[in-house]
Design a protein around this motif. Structure first.
Motif, mmCIF file in Angstrom:
data_model
loop_
_atom_site.group_PDB
_atom_site.id
_atom_site.type_symbol
_atom_site.label_atom_id
_atom_site.label_comp_id
_atom_site.label_asym_id
_atom_site.label_seq_id
_atom_site.Cartn_x
_atom_site.Cartn_y
_atom_site.Cartn_z
ATOM 1 N N ALA A 140 0.831 -1.206 0.000
ATOM 2 C CA ALA A 140 0.000 0.000 0.000
ATOM 3 C C ALA A 140 0.863 1.252 0.000
ATOM 4 N N ALA A 141 1.936 1.248 0.798
ATOM 5 C CA ALA A 141 2.817 2.418 0.866
ATOM 6 C C ALA A 141 3.568 2.622 -0.442
ATOM 7 N N LEU A 142 3.953 1.542 -1.105
ATOM 8 C CA LEU A 142 4.637 1.666 -2.396
ATOM 9 C C LEU A 142 3.707 2.253 -3.455
ATOM 10 N N GLU A 143 2.457 1.850 -3.430
ATOM 11 C CA GLU A 143 1.502 2.415 -4.383
ATOM 12 C C GLU A 143 1.321 3.898 -4.146
ATOM 13 N N ARG A 144 1.252 4.310 -2.881
ATOM 14 C CA ARG A 144 1.132 5.736 -2.560
ATOM 15 C C ARG A 144 2.406 6.481 -2.991
ATOM 16 N N ALA A 145 3.576 5.865 -2.719
ATOM 17 C CA ALA A 145 4.840 6.516 -3.056
ATOM 18 C C ALA A 145 4.980 6.691 -4.567
ATOM 19 N N ARG A 146 4.522 5.697 -5.316
ATOM 20 C CA ARG A 146 4.606 5.799 -6.765
ATOM 21 C C ARG A 146 3.795 6.987 -7.270
ATOM 22 N N THR A 147 2.658 7.221 -6.650
ATOM 23 C CA THR A 147 1.827 8.371 -7.027
ATOM 24 C C THR A 147 2.495 9.684 -6.669
#
Length: 442
Positions: free
Chosen positions: A432-439
């Motif tokens: 979940a944090a990686l998806e947010r970071a990618r954004t």
């Protein structure tokens, strides 16, 4: 996907428990009772640091155990008991405190012997860390056995601690340093290794498990091939002892090193295992007290191993803490931990592989619970800092393996390294944090 291939050692478990001063049992286990299913949430309660909140309202998600693991209460209490009940210097005093400190320190040596299934406690040398253990071999065995025309063989996936000492030895002795290649998926290229292994090679020094890729090397086969040409074998076991059973007699290695702080024990202590006949023939590494039989101004007669290599006041409390860590791990069950981590690794690899733009470095099997990855267009340090704001602790950079980074074609990676307390919920939080970071960072 365990680190080796030997059954758990009942003798080692008994020795480790005794070294801690009394029986060390995980708080959620019943002493003497049947083995319970692995309950990671219960295990986590043994680690106070994991219950903390950071950045205001973010639970800690600790995924940097490959660098240094968190410590269970059993380790902290064992060290505290030494300091509050009987602390004194070892091997020197005739009074009760010194005798008891000495007993606990030497019981810790026996605990390590059992943990590695070494043949003799005299084969276990306590050092400041694994790096010092490797340097000890380089400065003592290496300087007396290597010269021009000889060679040392390492691999492309080594930690700096298993590169730099051999470069320094090469520069002093004139020997050659050879580097065996790895494949694109992170396995050791055994054909390339074989091409470099000949009678000139006097030492093969390799990681048992890669700290970056998680690759578990075929170290028993490596040792067999090395011995066939007359070479000695040193294994860097810092990552391997954490993820599975290690049997140095079964592996038939000549030297094995690991550090306490990655094995849920304290910093400031490492271990060198060496076959007794080799240790007995090696000169001291450092000079000082407690490593001598006698001293005059004319000459010194050195003590036999392991005392010969433990000059000065040793890491007494740290040894006791390491023994408690070993007892804790064996109380949970090394095979149970390995099965839990194997399941976690499969889950993490599946979930991370589905993230757009994410590349996993090191997919060869067998593989320990370590995953290094890159995200397209995002620097590893930037990614790690954004993940930290969500409470996730991951390592970013070259992981003390710059030559391996060059082989992978990157300047660094972000690494998630799991431990016995890691859970699927940790993996979900990472995804979940990686998806947010990618954004945020794209």
């Amino acid at each position: 996907m365990t680190a080796t291939l030997a059954p758990d050692s009942a003798a080692g478990a008994a020795g480790a428990a005794g070294a801690a001063g009394d029986t060390v049992t995980p708080t959620h286990r019943t002493p003497g009772g049947p083995a319970a299913p692995y309950d990671v949430e219960a295990v986590r309660t043994d680690f106070p640091a994991l219950g903390q909140i950071v950045h205001g309202n973010k639970p800690v998600v600790f995924l940097d155990s490959g660098a240094s693991a968190q410590k269970p209460v059993a380790v902290l209490e064992a060290m505290d008991r030494l300091y509050t009940e009987c602390y004194a210097n070892v091997h020197r005093g005739t009074y009760e405190f010194s005798a008891e400190s000495t007993r606990r320190y030497e019981d810790a040596r026996e605990a390590v012997r059992g943990f590695l299934n070494a043949a003799d406690a005299r084969e276990i040398v306590f050092t400041g860390n694994a790096t010092e253990a490797i340097n000890l071999v380089a400065y003592t065995w290496g300087r007396t056995h290597l010269g021009p025309g000889d060679a040392i063989l390492i691999t492309e996936l080594e930690h700096h601690a298993n590169i730099v000492p051999w470069q320094m030895l090469r520069d002093v002795t004139g020997c050659e340093l050879r580097v065996a290649p790895i494949t694109d998926d992170g396995a050791l290229d055994m054909a390339g290794f074989a091409r470099l292994l000949d009678e000139r090679v006097k030492l093969v020094a390799v990681a048992h498990t890669s700290n970056v890729l998680g690759t578990i090397l075929p170290v028993a086969e490596i040792a067999r091939r090395a011995h066939a040409v007359g070479a000695r074998v040193l294994l860097d076991g810092c990552q391997a002892v954490v993820h599975g059973t290690v049997d140095v007699q079964d592996l038939d290695c000549d030297f094995y090193v690991f550090s306490g702080h990655k094995l849920y024990g304290p910093t400031g202590i490492g271990v060198l295992y060496g076959k007794l006949d080799l240790l007995e023939a090696m000169p001291p590494f450092k000079g000082g007290g407690d490593m001598i039989e006698s001293v005059t101004f004319a000459e010194t007669v050195f003590a036999p191993p392991p005392a010969r290599f433990e000059a000065g006041t040793p890491p007494i409390a740290e040894a006791v803490g390491l023994a408690a860590a070993i007892a804790y791990v064996q109380g949970l069950g090394i095979e149970a931990i390995a099965a839990h981590e194997a399941d976690l690794l499969r889950y993490a690899m599946q979930r991370l592989s589905a993230i757009e733009g994410l590349t996993i470095h090191g997919t060869a099997t067998p593989k320990a619970a370590v995953i290094s990855f890159s995200m397209a267009g995002i620097h590893p340090q930037d990614l790690s800092m954004v993940l930290d704001r969500s409470g996730l602790a991951l390592r970013a950079g070259h992981h003390c393996a710059q030559p391996l980074m060059a082989r992978l074609g990157v300047t660094g990676t972000t690494r998630a390294s799991f431990g016995l307390y890691s859970s699927r919920a940790d993996v979900d939080a990472l995804v979940a944090a990686l998806e947010r970071a990618r954004t945020i960072l794209s």
